[in-house]
Design a protein around this motif. Structure first.
Motif, PDB file in Angstrom:
ATOM      1  N   ASP A  46      52.317 -30.649  -9.306  1.00 50.56           N
ATOM      2  CA  ASP A  46      52.339 -31.235 -10.559  1.00 50.56           C
ATOM      3  C   ASP A  46      51.373 -32.555 -10.387  1.00 50.56           C
ATOM      4  N   VAL A  48      51.039 -36.035 -11.820  1.00 52.52           N
ATOM      5  CA  VAL A  48      51.852 -37.056 -12.611  1.00 52.52           C
ATOM      6  C   VAL A  48      51.247 -38.543 -12.584  1.00 52.52           C
ATOM      7  N   ASN A  82      48.363 -28.429 -19.639  1.00 52.11           N
ATOM      8  CA  ASN A  82      49.149 -27.589 -20.508  1.00 52.11           C
ATOM      9  C   ASN A  82      48.851 -26.000 -20.566  1.00 52.11           C
ATOM     10  N   LEU A 132      47.668 -37.732 -19.191  1.00 51.90           N
ATOM     11  CA  LEU A 132      48.881 -37.769 -18.786  1.00 51.90           C
ATOM     12  C   LEU A 132      49.613 -38.867 -19.640  1.00 51.90           C
ATOM     13  N   ASP A 136      50.262 -34.844 -21.877  1.00 53.62           N
ATOM     14  CA  ASP A 136      49.901 -33.759 -21.421  1.00 53.62           C
ATOM     15  C   ASP A 136      50.486 -33.355 -19.921  1.00 53.62           C
ATOM     16  N   LYS A 137      50.750 -32.212 -19.812  1.00 58.69           N
ATOM     17  CA  LYS A 137      51.102 -31.653 -18.381  1.00 58.69           C
ATOM     18  C   LYS A 137      50.009 -31.052 -17.521  1.00 58.69           C
ATOM     19  N   GLU A 139      48.890 -29.308 -13.569  1.00 57.04           N
ATOM     20  CA  GLU A 139      49.054 -28.779 -12.288  1.00 57.04           C
ATOM     21  C   GLU A 139      48.055 -28.418 -11.533  1.00 57.04           C
TER      22      GLU A 139
END
Length: 141
Positions: A46, A48, A82, A132, A136-137, A139
């Motif tokens: 991920d 971050v 996402n 971020l 939002d996410k 990966e």
């Protein structure tokens, strides 16, 4: 709050100039579609926000598959926002080394840095950071 840290506040002008709108809601491919077509895809981590004030960069990867992350070879990788694929890339090194290259996108003049980075790295780095900060996410697969 992480957004109030100086290193994030100092990057506002850089994000304004370099970040691209991801339009993630308009992307046609989610990771599940890709896994269906290419079943041996694995998540490596991920992306971050990095609040550590010892590092000047503002993003990092929480690695979920350290063997794959560090293994040298030729790989195709995916950046997801996402759960939607927003970038497909390739590397002939390791994902750790490739992501390290993306971190060079931090070196823009707007952050008081040298300005010696690839334009692609600057756009991607600041787009991810901005996204971020907006919740939002991200990966890497």
């Amino acid at each position: 709050m992480i957004e109030n840290l100086k290193k994030f506040n100092d990057g506002e002008n850089a994000r304004r100039k370099w970040a691209k709108d991801m339009n993630v809601d308009q992307k046609p491919y989610c990771i599940q579609d890709f896994i269906y077509a290419v079943p041996n895809v694995e998540k490596t981590g991920d992306i971050v926000l990095d609040p550590c004030e010892k590092r000047q960069t503002t993003i990092k990867v929480n690695v979920s598959n350290s063997v794959l992350w560090n293994k040298r070879g030729e790989y195709v990788y995916l950046f997801l926002c996402n759960h939607n694929i927003v970038k497909i890339g390739g590397t002939r090194t390791s994902m750790k080394e490739r992501f390290g290259s993306y971190l060079c996108g931090h070196h823009v003049n707007e952050r008081g840095k040298s300005g010696k980075m690839s334009v692609t790295n600057a756009h991607l780095y600041h787009s991810i950071e901005k996204s971020l900060l907006e919740g939002d996410k991200w990966e890497i697969w």
